[in-house]
Scaffold this active site. Structure first.
Site: not given
Length: 339
Positions: A153, A190, A193, A213
């Site tokens: 992110a 991310g 992910e 994270e």
């Protein structure tokens, strides 16, 4: 003529005067003098040959250079190209015998493909575009940026978002993409992910993976806590998420995070080889198989078997099934239409 330089790490595209390039080439010089507009378009095509390529996002420029222009543009001898926004996601449809294979490319080099609002918008538009195309059978998601797949992110953007915007951001990443992930370089947070949401994952030997994270006092919130344990097991997933430690391609292969680990620079070739194999199969059958597998894992065995039977029955009266039987009897390659 269009050329590029770098200023403070950013590519700079320069429009050169028609008389500044190849002054010794009499034929090209004559063309430039007599037909300057045509000569500039020819030069642009030579420098950037066109392809069956589409940009997901805003189209801010027109003309022969429009889909090759970088947002950082400078003036040369009174000529200037219009400044345009970066296009962080690009779609390329392969043709010929590879028709049906679509490549989705992440292209935000200045931020190492960090996922921000524009990247999410580009991915959303790309998915919508592909979903409306019945000819698309296999999707490959990859990076156009060397040594990185996706850095996760964009924390600079996240910092400025309201709580509701953050939730929308996270929910956007929870969409299940039906892709072959092609990973050369880092897939972090991310980015990992996004890799986990793919059906198959192919990485180069220099690839690295991590979910950092918890070091930021949050958890993977775009499917990481659910997809990772289903893929590598609960204990291994807890290890990776609790510690946030980084693993390499060999470790990823050993725990089942990726399907194939190949020498540096060969992930795309391996992924394309697999995509071509899938592309030859009945597209409806592949989709039903995916549905049976994914949905079946979410329920107990008797319900899963009932789901499998339902998916099987949906294929019995299709044109593709009849074509498959005919091709087998006639000892030829089937020509599936997705019907």
């Amino acid at each position: 003529m269009l050329s590029s330089q770098r200023t403070e790490g950013k590519p700079i595209f320069i429009v050169q005067s028609p008389l500044e390039k190849n002054p010794d080439d009499d034929r090209m010089l004559m063309c430039r003098r007599r037909f300057p507009s045509i000569a500039r378009q020819i030069a642009g095509c030579i420098a950037n040959p066109p392809s069956d390529q589409f940009l997901a996002g805003k189209f801010a420029a027109t003309g022969p250079f429009s889909h090759h222009v970088h947002p950082h543009v400078i003036r040369a001898r009174g000529l200037k190209l219009q400044t345009v926004h970066e296009q962080p996601v690009r779609i390329e449809r392969l043709s010929g015998s590879d028709s049906g294979i679509v490549e989705v490319k992440l292209d935000r080099p200045g931020a190492k493909n960090a996922i921000g609002k524009e990247m999410l918008k580009g991915l959303k538009e790309a998915i919508e575009m592909i979903s409306s195309d019945s000819s698309a059978n296999v999707l490959m998601i990859q990076s156009s940026v060397p040594k990185v797949f996706c850095a996760g992110a964009d924390l600079k953007e996240r910092k400025l978002m309201s709580p509701s915007e953050v939730q929308l951001f996270v929910n956007s990443l929870r969409t299940s993409y039906s892709y072959i992930g092609v990973i050369e370089g880092a897939a972090l947070g991310g980015g990992l992910e996004l890799v986990l949401s793919c059906d198959l994952r192919i990485c180069g030997e220099a690839a690295t993976f991590s979910m950092p994270e918890t070091g930021l006092a949050i958890i993977p919130g775009a499917g990481g806590t659910q997809r990772l344990p289903r893929l590598v097991g609960k204990s291994v997933a807890k290890d990776l998420i609790f510690t946030g430690r980084k693993i390499d391609a060999n470790d990823a292969m050993s725990i089942g995070l990726v399907n194939h680990s190949v020498p540096l620079g060969e992930a795309y070739s391996k992924a394309l080889e697999i995509a071509r194999e899938i592309n030859q199969k009945g597209p409806l059958a592949v989709r039903m198989a995916k549905r049976a597998i994914n949905k079946g894992l979410e329920v107990e065995m008797s319900s899963a078997l009932a789901l499998e039977e339902d998916c099987y029955e949906k294929l019995l009266n299709t044109k593709d099934r009849l074509e498959g039987l005919a091709a087998f009897a006639e000892k030829r390659r089937p020509r599936y239409s997705g019907e």
